[in-house]
Motif scaffolding. Structure first.
Motif, PDB file in Angstrom:
ATOM      1  N   CYS A  53       0.862  -1.182   0.000  1.00  0.00           N
ATOM      2  CA  CYS A  53       0.000   0.000   0.000  1.00  0.00           C
ATOM      3  C   CYS A  53       0.900   1.234   0.000  1.00  0.00           C
ATOM      4  N   LEU A  54       0.771   2.061  -1.018  1.00  0.00           N
ATOM      5  CA  LEU A  54       1.621   3.239  -1.173  1.00  0.00           C
ATOM      6  C   LEU A  54       0.858   4.465  -0.697  1.00  0.00           C
ATOM      7  N   ARG A  55       1.348   5.061   0.369  1.00  0.00           N
ATOM      8  CA  ARG A  55       0.696   6.241   0.945  1.00  0.00           C
ATOM      9  C   ARG A  55       1.664   7.415   0.937  1.00  0.00           C
ATOM     10  N   GLY A  56       1.147   8.582   0.630  1.00  0.00           N
ATOM     11  CA  GLY A  56       1.994   9.772   0.592  1.00  0.00           C
ATOM     12  C   GLY A  56       1.338  10.934  -0.129  1.00  0.00           C
ATOM     13  N   HIS A  57       0.406  10.648  -1.018  1.00  0.00           N
ATOM     14  CA  HIS A  57      -0.325  11.720  -1.683  1.00  0.00           C
ATOM     15  C   HIS A  57      -1.318  12.361  -0.713  1.00  0.00           C
ATOM     16  N   LEU A  58      -1.554  13.660  -0.911  1.00  0.00           N
ATOM     17  CA  LEU A  58      -2.477  14.401  -0.048  1.00  0.00           C
ATOM     18  C   LEU A  58      -3.753  14.791  -0.780  1.00  0.00           C
ATOM     19  N   GLY A  59      -3.874  14.379  -2.037  1.00  0.00           N
ATOM     20  CA  GLY A  59      -5.062  14.688  -2.824  1.00  0.00           C
ATOM     21  C   GLY A  59      -5.480  13.481  -3.641  1.00  0.00           C
ATOM     22  N   LYS A  60      -6.588  13.610  -4.333  1.00  0.00           N
ATOM     23  CA  LYS A  60      -7.097  12.523  -5.166  1.00  0.00           C
ATOM     24  C   LYS A  60      -6.061  12.113  -6.208  1.00  0.00           C
ATOM     25  N   ILE A  61      -5.867  10.810  -6.347  1.00  0.00           N
ATOM     26  CA  ILE A  61      -4.944  10.301  -7.361  1.00  0.00           C
ATOM     27  C   ILE A  61      -5.737  10.048  -8.645  1.00  0.00           C
ATOM     28  N   TYR A  62      -5.281  10.647  -9.725  1.00  0.00           N
ATOM     29  CA  TYR A  62      -6.009  10.563 -10.987  1.00  0.00           C
ATOM     30  C   TYR A  62      -5.381   9.600 -11.994  1.00  0.00           C
ATOM     31  N   GLY A  63      -4.105   9.312 -11.854  1.00  0.00           N
ATOM     32  CA  GLY A  63      -3.479   8.442 -12.838  1.00  0.00           C
ATOM     33  C   GLY A  63      -2.262   7.742 -12.278  1.00  0.00           C
ATOM     34  N   MET A  64      -1.946   6.568 -12.847  1.00  0.00           N
ATOM     35  CA  MET A  64      -0.740   5.834 -12.491  1.00  0.00           C
ATOM     36  C   MET A  64      -0.252   5.086 -13.723  1.00  0.00           C
ATOM     37  N   HIS A  65       1.038   4.720 -13.715  1.00  0.00           N
ATOM     38  CA  HIS A  65       1.600   3.964 -14.826  1.00  0.00           C
ATOM     39  C   HIS A  65       2.841   3.225 -14.340  1.00  0.00           C
ATOM     40  N   TRP A  66       2.971   1.965 -14.764  1.00  0.00           N
ATOM     41  CA  TRP A  66       4.136   1.151 -14.413  1.00  0.00           C
ATOM     42  C   TRP A  66       5.331   1.494 -15.301  1.00  0.00           C
ATOM     43  N   SER A  67       6.522   1.343 -14.738  1.00  0.00           N
ATOM     44  CA  SER A  67       7.732   1.374 -15.562  1.00  0.00           C
ATOM     45  C   SER A  67       7.834   0.051 -16.300  1.00  0.00           C
ATOM     46  N   GLN A  68       8.586   0.027 -17.390  1.00  0.00           N
ATOM     47  CA  GLN A  68       8.684  -1.160 -18.221  1.00  0.00           C
ATOM     48  C   GLN A  68       9.329  -2.329 -17.491  1.00  0.00           C
ATOM     49  N   ASP A  69      10.199  -2.046 -16.520  1.00  0.00           N
ATOM     50  CA  ASP A  69      10.858  -3.131 -15.778  1.00  0.00           C
ATOM     51  C   ASP A  69      10.052  -3.600 -14.563  1.00  0.00           C
ATOM     52  N   SER A  70       8.851  -3.049 -14.386  1.00  0.00           N
ATOM     53  CA  SER A  70       7.917  -3.460 -13.325  1.00  0.00           C
ATOM     54  C   SER A  70       8.420  -3.206 -11.911  1.00  0.00           C
ATOM     55  N   THR A  71       9.396  -2.356 -11.752  1.00  0.00           N
ATOM     56  CA  THR A  71       9.915  -2.068 -10.408  1.00  0.00           C
ATOM     57  C   THR A  71       9.430  -0.728  -9.861  1.00  0.00           C
ATOM     58  N   ARG A  72       8.937   0.156 -10.726  1.00  0.00           N
ATOM     59  CA  ARG A  72       8.541   1.496 -10.295  1.00  0.00           C
ATOM     60  C   ARG A  72       7.140   1.836 -10.799  1.00  0.00           C
ATOM     61  N   ILE A  73       6.505   2.762 -10.103  1.00  0.00           N
ATOM     62  CA  ILE A  73       5.189   3.280 -10.471  1.00  0.00           C
ATOM     63  C   ILE A  73       5.243   4.797 -10.378  1.00  0.00           C
ATOM     64  N   VAL A  74       4.663   5.482 -11.341  1.00  0.00           N
ATOM     65  CA  VAL A  74       4.505   6.931 -11.247  1.00  0.00           C
ATOM     66  C   VAL A  74       3.025   7.220 -11.062  1.00  0.00           C
ATOM     67  N   SER A  75       2.709   8.140 -10.155  1.00  0.00           N
ATOM     68  CA  SER A  75       1.318   8.501  -9.871  1.00  0.00           C
ATOM     69  C   SER A  75       1.153  10.012  -9.929  1.00  0.00           C
ATOM     70  N   ALA A  76      -0.030  10.435 -10.343  1.00  0.00           N
ATOM     71  CA  ALA A  76      -0.345  11.859 -10.469  1.00  0.00           C
ATOM     72  C   ALA A  76      -1.545  12.179  -9.593  1.00  0.00           C
ATOM     73  N   SER A  77      -1.421  13.239  -8.804  1.00  0.00           N
ATOM     74  CA  SER A  77      -2.456  13.568  -7.829  1.00  0.00           C
ATOM     75  C   SER A  77      -2.777  15.058  -7.851  1.00  0.00           C
ATOM     76  N   GLN A  78      -3.979  15.386  -7.330  1.00  0.00           N
ATOM     77  CA  GLN A  78      -4.372  16.784  -7.226  1.00  0.00           C
ATOM     78  C   GLN A  78      -3.732  17.482  -6.037  1.00  0.00           C
ATOM     79  N   ASP A  79      -2.729  16.863  -5.446  1.00  0.00           N
ATOM     80  CA  ASP A  79      -1.909  17.579  -4.462  1.00  0.00           C
ATOM     81  C   ASP A  79      -0.732  18.278  -5.144  1.00  0.00           C
ATOM     82  N   SER A  80      -0.796  18.366  -6.489  1.00  0.00           N
ATOM     83  CA  SER A  80       0.250  19.026  -7.300  1.00  0.00           C
ATOM     84  C   SER A  80       1.553  18.267  -7.292  1.00  0.00           C
ATOM     85  N   ARG A  81       1.478  16.950  -7.206  1.00  0.00           N
ATOM     86  CA  ARG A  81       2.690  16.141  -7.163  1.00  0.00           C
ATOM     87  C   ARG A  81       2.602  14.962  -8.122  1.00  0.00           C
TER      88      ARG A  81
END
Length: 345
Positions: A53-81
């Motif tokens: 469970c990945l916690r750290g965003h302070l706003g609604k998360i609108y999008g996510m995407h895996w890296s090609q090597d399946s080790t990382r995830i990028v997430s976009a949130s309305q906390d401007s991060r």
């Protein structure tokens, strides 16, 4: 007869003509997967379990995407991060401050060296993340050209990226110069999502509020084929692992499975109990299962062949905005307006 009644009559006539054409082309039952898989044994599965469970965003998360090597995830949130996560350890590798908090989309480059974001500022921002020690990382390229919000971003490679937008278009960009290469303009509604064909990034599918999905080739600006069948907005699309088919999810509370080779819908996924919109879809690595998230805070795993529900999971406390299966096929990630990202296996 009033004008509205005439319009409705014409719509009914058009619907009947489409049905007649479909029968002539595909037979009485075009949903051939349900017919041909009637003898296939139904799949019985134990529920997926939350592994991280990945916690750290302070706003609604609108999008996510895996890296090609399946080790990382990028997430976009309305906390401007934008946050880049280590999917195994749950550690934050990088937190990128955005100029707009109305971010809606993000994407990882296949090389893992760049991420992109976009949203209601109509701009696609590209970030070089090779230096994770930079706490004040800024975009090295901002792509301006859309006149509506950015709904999805997908890298072809480190030189080119595709964006879809609420201005009813998709654009292929040259990242180095920041210029448009090709515009794709055949939709009649907001383009909500796009997906690249596995093994051939020249081909992509887009889903739109005009109720259709369209097949494109980036080497041309013309729509190759239009897929119809949904009764409302197509919010999400995902290619089948072999690239010959794709899945869609819609505001009409259904998912559909289209075969590109025959240009037809070959299966659908729906239940009378499901009355809310589909927000995101993706396939298991084998292609046997379709994962779909809904506005009612849950996601379903469907049997692609039989069209049956395998499991339904409800562990988020708000809308699941995005989900994705890791490229290696070992994990499913769900991102939610409850500010949490969960990794399932």
């Amino acid at each position: 007869m009033s004008i509205s009644e005439q319009i409705e009559e014409k719509k009914n006539q058009l619907r009947k003509l489409k049905e007649e054409l479909s029968i002539k082309r595909y037979g009485e039952n075009p949903l051939i997967l349900k017919t041909t898989s009637s003898d296939v044994q139904s799949f019985n599965s134990s529920p997926l379990k939350i592994r991280r469970c990945l916690r750290g965003h302070l706003g609604k998360i609108y999008g996510m995407h895996w890296s090609q090597d399946s080790t990382r995830i990028v997430s976009a949130s309305q906390d401007s991060r934008l946050i880049v996560w280590n999917a195994n350890s749950t550690n934050k590798l990088l937190a990128i401050a955005l100029s707009s908090n109305w971010v809606m989309a993000t994407g990882f480059a296949p090389s893992g060296k760049m991420v992109a974001s976009g949203g209601l500022d109509n701009v696609c921002s590209i970030f070089d993340i090779t230096d994770t020690e930079d706490e004040n990382l800024s975009a090295f390229r901002e792509l301006n050209g859309h006149t509506g919000y950015i709904s999805c971003t997908r890298f072809l490679d480190d030189q080119q990226i595709l964006t879809s937008s609420g201005d009813m278009s998709c654009i292929l960009w040259d990242i180095n110069s920041g210029s448009k290469i090709t515009e794709f303009l055949d939709h009649n509604g907001d383009v909500m999502f796009l997906t690249l064909k596995p093994g051939d990034s020249n081909i992509f599918i887009s889903g739109s509020c005009d109720g259709t999905a369209k097949l494109w080739d980036v080497r041309t600006s013309e729509c190759e084929y239009t897929f119809e069948g949904h009764e409302s907005d197509v919010n999400t699309v995902s290619f089948f692992p072999n690239g010959n088919c794709f899945g869609t999810g819609s505001d009409d509370a259904t998912c559909k499975f289209f075969d590109i080779r025959v240009g037809a819908e070959v299966n659908n996924y729906e239940k009378d109990e499901i009355l809310c919109a589909v927000t995101s879809v993706d396939f298991s690595l084998s292609g046997r299962f379709l994962f779909a998230s809904y506005d009612d805070y849950r996601f379903y795993m469907w049997d692609v062949l039989k069209g049956e529900e395998v499991i339904a999971m409800n562990k988020h406390s708000n809308r699941i905005s995005s989900l994705g299966v890791s490229p290696d096929g070992y994990a499913l990630c769900t991102a939610s307006w409850d500010k949490e990202i969960k990794i399932w296996a």
